[in-house]
Design an enzyme around this catalytic site. Structure first.
Site, mmCIF file in Angstrom:
data_model
loop_
_atom_site.group_PDB
_atom_site.id
_atom_site.type_symbol
_atom_site.label_atom_id
_atom_site.label_comp_id
_atom_site.label_asym_id
_atom_site.label_seq_id
_atom_site.Cartn_x
_atom_site.Cartn_y
_atom_site.Cartn_z
ATOM 1 N N ASP A 202 -48.442 -17.398 -17.813
ATOM 2 C CA ASP A 202 -48.037 -16.321 -17.392
ATOM 3 C C ASP A 202 -47.265 -15.492 -18.120
ATOM 4 O O ASP A 202 -46.925 -14.308 -18.325
ATOM 5 C CB ASP A 202 -46.834 -16.127 -16.112
ATOM 6 C CG ASP A 202 -46.566 -15.127 -15.337
ATOM 7 O OD1 ASP A 202 -47.419 -14.284 -15.516
ATOM 8 O OD2 ASP A 202 -45.382 -14.846 -15.025
ATOM 9 N N SER A 226 -46.076 -9.544 -11.646
ATOM 10 C CA SER A 226 -47.362 -10.149 -11.416
ATOM 11 C C SER A 226 -47.856 -9.996 -10.126
ATOM 12 O O SER A 226 -46.948 -10.458 -9.119
ATOM 13 C CB SER A 226 -47.056 -11.642 -11.865
ATOM 14 O OG SER A 226 -46.995 -11.833 -13.220
ATOM 15 N N GLN A 276 -55.201 -12.017 -14.885
ATOM 16 C CA GLN A 276 -54.087 -11.811 -14.151
ATOM 17 C C GLN A 276 -54.125 -10.219 -14.092
ATOM 18 O O GLN A 276 -54.322 -9.254 -14.958
ATOM 19 C CB GLN A 276 -52.678 -12.309 -14.755
ATOM 20 C CG GLN A 276 -51.305 -11.882 -14.134
ATOM 21 C CD GLN A 276 -50.265 -12.069 -14.755
ATOM 22 O OE1 GLN A 276 -49.721 -11.208 -15.569
ATOM 23 N NE2 GLN A 276 -49.738 -13.520 -14.595
#
Length: 290
Positions: A202, A226, A276
């Site tokens: 991440d 996110s 992502q």
């Protein structure tokens, strides 16, 4: 306790019932739980309901910002135990509400055709400035929020191939590469290395959508979050050895940005892929009180 020891402690979830686990967050001053932590803890919870198989893919949705001051409850649903694949669904819950959802798939190891993308030709980690070097060069010139991030001791060491993407506010190509590894030795258990990689996956991926605009997710006029996160494990690896995270952003718009990354070992093996999408909303910063 070292940062890596702290990371391993938060990944050691408490089992409450057969399919329920409790996790905690390190109290390091963050207003929200770091997304990679929730991904890693959810993976640990799922792993503890599967025997003899390793995860090959995760698909995650971030629903609400997590509160680091209270525990997170992870509920695992055993969707299917097949002959070749096992499927789990995990909900992360705080205050009675789902803050995160993940589907994970596990595959029994078997042989097959093989090919992979070639690792980019970039300098190795030993030829790049260390984090200590970068702090000496840039820390005094950073705004308070970003300076606080770089001052904090972290369990993952990062060496950007081109540090300007992290520290300069000029428009650049929407791609950047960085080397990373855990800052201490990890246990030999492959599940631990998978969880640490999920934690690190991440990091900075949304920044690949920002550098084309001369921005960073830590800028005061950017509201980042996110939204969803997908991770595929391809090969065995160690997360306490240097890994190259080759990142790029093919698109941003409508207050969202898309980042994708390929993760390689030093010898060029592609061991994981990541995609992502995140919120990158431009806002008007609050005026300073001083």
């Amino acid at each position: 306790m070292t940062p890596v020891e702290t990371l391993l402690s938060i990944l050691d979830l408490e089992r409450l019932e057969v399919n329920f686990f409790r996790g905690h967050s390190p109290l390091v001053g963050w207003k929200r739980v770091y997304g990679g932590q929730v991904v890693a803890q959810a993976l640990v919870a799922a792993n503890r309901t599967v025997e003899g198989r390793r995860p090959h893919s995760l698909h995650c949705y971030f629903l609400l910002g997590g509160d680091p001051s209270i525990p997170i409850i992870y509920e695992v649903e055993r969707i299917r135990d097949g002959r070749s694949f096992t499927t789990r669904r995990v909900l992360a819950i705080q205050k009675g509400e789902a803050i995160f959802a993940m589907s994970a798939s596990y595959h029994a190891e078997e042989p097959g055709l093989h090919h992979q993308a070639t690792m980019p030709k970039v300098p190795g980690p030993d030829d790049l400035p260390t984090e200590a070097d970068l702090k000496k060069l840039y820390l005094d010139s950073l705004p308070p929020g970003r300076a606080a991030y770089w001052r904090r001791e972290r369990p993952i060491e990062v060496r950007p191939v081109d540090p300007s993407g992290f520290f300069d506010r000029r428009k650049q190509a929407s791609a950047h590469h960085l080397w990373f590894r855990a800052t201490g030795r990890l246990p030999d258990d492959p599940a631990t290395h998978a969880a640490v990689l999920a934690y690190a996956s991440d990091m900075s991926l949304l920044d690949s959508a920002m550098v084309a605009h001369g921005k960073s997710v830590s800028d005061p006029d950017i509201m980042p979050a996110s939204l969803d996160h997908a991770l595929w494990f391809h090969e065995d690896f160690r997360a306490d050895e240097w890994l190259l995270y080759a990142q790029e952003s093919p698109w941003s718009g409508h207050a969202r940005g898309l980042g994708r990354g390929l993760i390689y070992t030093k010898d060029g093996r592609l061991i994981a892929s990541v995609i992502q999408e995140g919120l990158v909303r431009v806002i008007k910063p609050e005026p300073s009180r001083f």
